[in-house]
Design a protein around this motif. Structure first.
Motif, mmCIF file in Angstrom:
data_model
loop_
_atom_site.group_PDB
_atom_site.id
_atom_site.type_symbol
_atom_site.label_atom_id
_atom_site.label_comp_id
_atom_site.label_asym_id
_atom_site.label_seq_id
_atom_site.Cartn_x
_atom_site.Cartn_y
_atom_site.Cartn_z
ATOM 1 N N TYR A 225 -18.901 -4.501 -7.553
ATOM 2 C CA TYR A 225 -19.082 -5.876 -8.020
ATOM 3 C C TYR A 225 -19.519 -5.916 -9.475
ATOM 4 C CZ TYR A 225 -19.194 -6.599 -2.958
ATOM 5 O OH TYR A 225 -18.888 -6.603 -1.623
ATOM 6 N N GLU B 183 -15.831 -9.465 -7.213
ATOM 7 C CA GLU B 183 -15.365 -8.184 -6.706
ATOM 8 C C GLU B 183 -14.422 -7.593 -7.753
ATOM 9 O OE1 GLU B 183 -14.124 -6.879 -2.344
ATOM 10 O OE2 GLU B 183 -12.506 -7.964 -3.364
ATOM 11 N N THR B 184 -14.821 -6.459 -8.297
ATOM 12 C CA THR B 184 -14.160 -5.922 -9.484
ATOM 13 C C THR B 184 -12.690 -5.602 -9.255
ATOM 14 O OG1 THR B 184 -16.277 -4.984 -10.200
ATOM 15 C CG2 THR B 184 -14.282 -4.127 -11.242
ATOM 16 N N ALA B 185 -12.374 -4.856 -8.204
ATOM 17 C CA ALA B 185 -11.012 -4.381 -7.996
ATOM 18 C C ALA B 185 -10.014 -5.507 -7.777
ATOM 19 C CB ALA B 185 -10.972 -3.414 -6.818
ATOM 20 N N SER B 186 -10.426 -6.550 -7.058
ATOM 21 C CA SER B 186 -9.506 -7.642 -6.726
ATOM 22 C C SER B 186 -9.618 -8.837 -7.660
ATOM 23 C CB SER B 186 -9.758 -8.116 -5.293
ATOM 24 O OG SER B 186 -11.052 -8.702 -5.182
ATOM 25 N N ASN B 187 -10.603 -8.809 -8.563
ATOM 26 C CA ASN B 187 -10.866 -9.949 -9.450
ATOM 27 C C ASN B 187 -11.096 -11.242 -8.668
ATOM 28 O OD1 ASN B 187 -10.650 -8.658 -12.072
ATOM 29 N ND2 ASN B 187 -8.468 -8.431 -11.637
ATOM 30 N N THR B 188 -11.793 -11.100 -7.543
ATOM 31 C CA THR B 188 -12.109 -12.238 -6.688
ATOM 32 C C THR B 188 -13.541 -12.683 -6.916
ATOM 33 O OG1 THR B 188 -10.561 -11.539 -4.965
ATOM 34 C CG2 THR B 188 -12.315 -13.048 -4.303
ATOM 35 N N THR C 83 -8.650 -13.973 -10.303
ATOM 36 C CA THR C 83 -7.378 -14.394 -9.700
ATOM 37 C C THR C 83 -7.557 -15.125 -8.370
ATOM 38 O OG1 THR C 83 -7.134 -12.230 -8.634
ATOM 39 C CG2 THR C 83 -6.090 -12.527 -10.798
ATOM 40 N N ASN D 101 -13.167 -16.967 -3.634
ATOM 41 C CA ASN D 101 -13.342 -16.603 -2.235
ATOM 42 C C ASN D 101 -13.797 -17.776 -1.371
ATOM 43 O OD1 ASN D 101 -13.034 -14.222 -0.594
ATOM 44 N ND2 ASN D 101 -15.231 -14.304 -0.187
#
Length: 361
Positions: free
Chosen positions: A174, A185-190, A205, A208
């Motif tokens: 994160y 959330e870093t990997a999903s850009n959520t 992108t 949530n």
């Protein structure tokens, strides 16, 4: 923890004792589920019972639930887990320190601790459960340690005074990039969770489910072009919002996403393809909806339930699409449907030609 016998009371605190592991779990009073702790409560790191010493390693599910008279709690460095609903409705707590021995905080652990203004989380914590701090209406800031790798659904929902969210540098899962006052959330850009001062970064992108749920202090927010999905109940009960612009990049809006918001104006971008059930439930002041999607978005019949679109709201649609919207539920229920001349969409905002000039089909 599986207890070897019925709960026992030691120095006014109830425990489950495991004779094999010599570990103790703080548990709720089996004779009274309404919470009977008050004043300052200090959990010891170990307890003795019938000649055996037990290490206190857990606070069990609902252990202190409804102990509204408890004003402070001291958690020893021996405790590793805090169970589901452990401190639910402990309204007298004003601050809490989670020691670095604690690795997990369960679902709704601090639900409705309305007096809580300060929470200190130390490195060592790895997981925070669903709605762990739900309705902590006095909480103003939170810092997520670098060690946290799992965070559940809507951890800070209805924390209406929450103004600052920070993730410690070095967290592998994160971040709170660009001082955005949000948990991402870093990997999903959520964007997982936001607050009243959140500025959504352009790199995000997805928003949530439950990300801003109950943040009544939010009066405006810009959703950047680049966000593609807005999750279920993402802005549910954000009563301070009076208008929202959905950019062209958004393709789907989840159920109840803007339910119970005081919206008067909504703009949907041209890329929108679906809107979930009750997405704008009970937005009774809604009078203007601008939809720039030439193809009618897929919806359920109830996206505008209790929103009075039949009597006070006007729907503005792209030129040439009147017939399609006028034939589709629930769009055909609007008091008026108006075709826009030369609509223009701005990133995260909207405008309708010059001076909102429109023409009827």
């Amino acid at each position: 923890m599986l207890a070897s016998a019925d709960p026992v009371e030691i120095n006014n605190i109830w425990y489950n004792l495991n004779s094999k592991t010599k570990k103790a779990e703080v548990t709720k009073n089996p004779e009274n589920n309404l919470g009977d702790y008050s004043g300052k409560v200090v959990i010891p790191s170990s307890v003795s019972y019938e000649g055996t010493t037990y290490s206190v390693t857990a606070i069990g599910d609902e252990a202190f639930m409804y102990s509204s008279g408890m004003t402070s709690i001291t958690i020893p460095n021996s405790v590793k887990t805090i169970g589901e609903g452990a401190f639910t409705t402990c309204e007298g707590l004003t601050s809490i320190i989670i020691p670095n021995s604690v690795t997990s905080i369960g679902k709704t652990a601090f639900n409705n601790c309305s007096g809580l203004t300060s929470v200190t989380l130390y490195t060592g914590l790895t997981s925070i459960g669903d709605m762990a701090f739900y309705q902590c209406s006095g909480l103003t800031s939170v810092t997520i340690p670098a060690s946290v790798t799992s965070i559940g659904y809507a951890p800070f929902a209805s924390c209406m005074k929450l103004a600052s969210i920070t993730v410690k540098s070095g967290n592998s899962v994160y971040d709170s990039r660009n001082n955005c006052n949000a948990l991402i959330e870093t990997a999903s850009n959520t964007l997982i969770s936001g607050c009243m001062n959140t500025e959504i970064p352009t790199s995000v992108t997805a928003i949530n489910s439950g990300a801003f749920w109950g943040n009544t202090g939010i009066s405006s927010i810009i959703i950047p072009n680049g966000v593609t999905t807005i999750g279920e109940a993402a802005f549910y009960y954000c009563t301070g919002l009076t208008s929202i612009g959905i950019p062209n990049s958004v393709t789907s809006i989840g159920p109840l996403a803007f339910g119970y918001c005081n919206l008067s104006t909504v703009s949907f971008g041209s890329g929108l393809t679906s809107i979930g059930s009750g997405a704008f439930l009970h937005c009774p002041g809604l009078t203007e909806v601008y939809c720039f999607a030439e193809n009618v978005p897929e919806t359920t019949f109830d996206i505008f339930s209790a929103t009075y679109i039949e009597t006070i709201a006007t729907l503005y649609v792209p030129k040439g699409s009147f017939d399609a919207y006028n034939a589709a539920t629930p769009w055909k229920s609007f008091n008026k449907i108006v075709e826009m001349e030369d609509p223009k969409v701005l990133t995260g905002r909207f405008s309708v030609a010059a001076n909102k000039q429109v023409s009827f089909s």
